[in-house]
Design an enzyme around this catalytic site. Structure first.
Site, PDB file in Angstrom:
ATOM      1  N   ASP A   1       0.820  -1.211   0.000  1.00  0.00           N
ATOM      2  CA  ASP A   1       0.000   0.000   0.000  1.00  0.00           C
ATOM      3  C   ASP A   1       0.856   1.264   0.000  1.00  0.00           C
ATOM      4  O   ASP A   1       0.486   2.278  -0.597  1.00  0.00           O
ATOM      5  CB  ASP A   1      -0.927   0.004   1.221  1.00  0.00           C
TER       6      ASP A   1
ATOM      7  N   ASN B   1      -5.203   8.839   1.740  1.00  0.00           N
ATOM      8  CA  ASN B   1      -5.575   8.250   3.023  1.00  0.00           C
ATOM      9  C   ASN B   1      -6.079   9.279   4.029  1.00  0.00           C
ATOM     10  O   ASN B   1      -7.226   9.233   4.445  1.00  0.00           O
ATOM     11  CB  ASN B   1      -4.383   7.502   3.632  1.00  0.00           C
ATOM     12  N   GLU B   2      -5.175  10.201   4.444  1.00  0.00           N
ATOM     13  CA  GLU B   2      -5.568  11.115   5.502  1.00  0.00           C
ATOM     14  C   GLU B   2      -4.625  12.310   5.570  1.00  0.00           C
ATOM     15  O   GLU B   2      -3.538  12.320   4.980  1.00  0.00           O
ATOM     16  CB  GLU B   2      -5.587  10.420   6.869  1.00  0.00           C
TER      17      GLU B   2
ATOM     18  N   SER C   1      -6.322   3.610  14.045  1.00  0.00           N
ATOM     19  CA  SER C   1      -5.477   3.502  15.230  1.00  0.00           C
ATOM     20  C   SER C   1      -5.817   4.549  16.287  1.00  0.00           C
ATOM     21  O   SER C   1      -5.475   4.367  17.456  1.00  0.00           O
ATOM     22  CB  SER C   1      -4.004   3.610  14.835  1.00  0.00           C
TER      23      SER C   1
END
Length: 271
Positions: free
Chosen positions: A45, A121-122, A165
């Protein structure tokens, strides 16, 4: 078909890249790293994330295919021992694809020009010392004043990454939403936050207005996927669903919740 092969520097990935290049030349594919139609990533990834940022200005022309040389990832559909099957699928390609939302990040500063980023993603904003204080706006309306270590804003595909997480929800990537999750929020009789992940619709946006003085802002850390930016005099950050999308060439169906189960739960012991 013009194909770029984007591999991480590991010996296994480089070996798979060499094999795939030979097979593609034998079948008259055009290997083109500059203007590809398909980008095949080899690694995991993280490798696909790197390729996404490398080709971020060509997203409307490119579809991605991920080959994993380690553990199964959320962006990698093919194993390294399935190269022959992948080549056959590419030969019979009919431009089928699935697209997922991206995160638009617009940062304004007190003493420099604004910056614009795209995240797969972020993005996070954190203080490297002491407590971060920021007003949180949703759709232009003030929602809360956050105090804590930081905030994480993620896409659905990024919901299984850092977002998870810090206690964020896992979201199916077919949903055009963004998510805000708190990182170490302070909640007591004086300071209160929602203290729960927020799922924001595609027609809304999140604005973070940093409250610290200029001196204190200089130890802020902004991240966009795997990239980090330190000591920026940030005034405000706006997050929304981007008009751009990432597209994946789809030659097989890999069930999202099966991937989640495999990645985080694994095989049951039978009890």
């Amino acid at each position: 078909m013009r194909v770029a092969i984007y591999a991480n520097p590991g010996s296994k990935s480089q070996s798979v890249k060499e094999k795939l290049e030979k097979k593609m030349r034998d079948r008259h594919f055009i290997l083109d790293m500059e203007n590809p139609e398909i980008v095949v990533t080899i690694g995991g990834d993280g490798t696909l994330l790197s390729a996404f940022h490398h080709y971020r200005k060509q997203l409307d022309q490119i579809r991605f295919v991920g080959v994993h040389t380690g553990h199964l990832g959320f962006y990698t559909d093919w194993r390294d021992d399935e190269i022959d099957d992948l080549v056959i699928s590419l030969q019979s390609d009919n431009r089928q694809s699935v697209s997922y939302p991206l995160l638009d990040v617009w940062v304004t500063y007190k003493s420099r020009q604004p910056s614009h980023y795209l995240a797969l993603n972020e993005s996070t904003i954190k203080r490297t010392s002491s407590t971060m204080v920021t007003d949180v706006y949703v759709g232009g309306e003030k929602f809360e004043r956050f105090r804590g270590d930081g905030l994480c804003i993620s896409t659905p595909t990024g919901s299984t990454a850092y977002n998870k997480s810090v206690g964020g929800a896992v979201i199916h990537p077919d949903m055009d939403v963004l998510q805000l999750a708190e990182i170490g929020s302070i909640n007591n009789r004086v300071f209160r936050t929602l203290a729960s992940p927020m799922i924001i619709a595609s027609n809304d946006w999140i604005t973070l207005s940093l409250m610290e003085s200029r001196e204190r802002k200089e130890d802020l850390m902004l991240t966009v996927d795997s990239k980090s930016y330190y000591n920026r005099d940030i005034e405000q950050i706006r997050y929304k669903i981007a008009k751009e999308r990432i597209r994946f060439a789809k030659y097989r169906h890999n069930h999202f919740w099966h991937r989640v189960q495999e990645a985080f739960i694994g095989e049951e012991d039978g009890n």
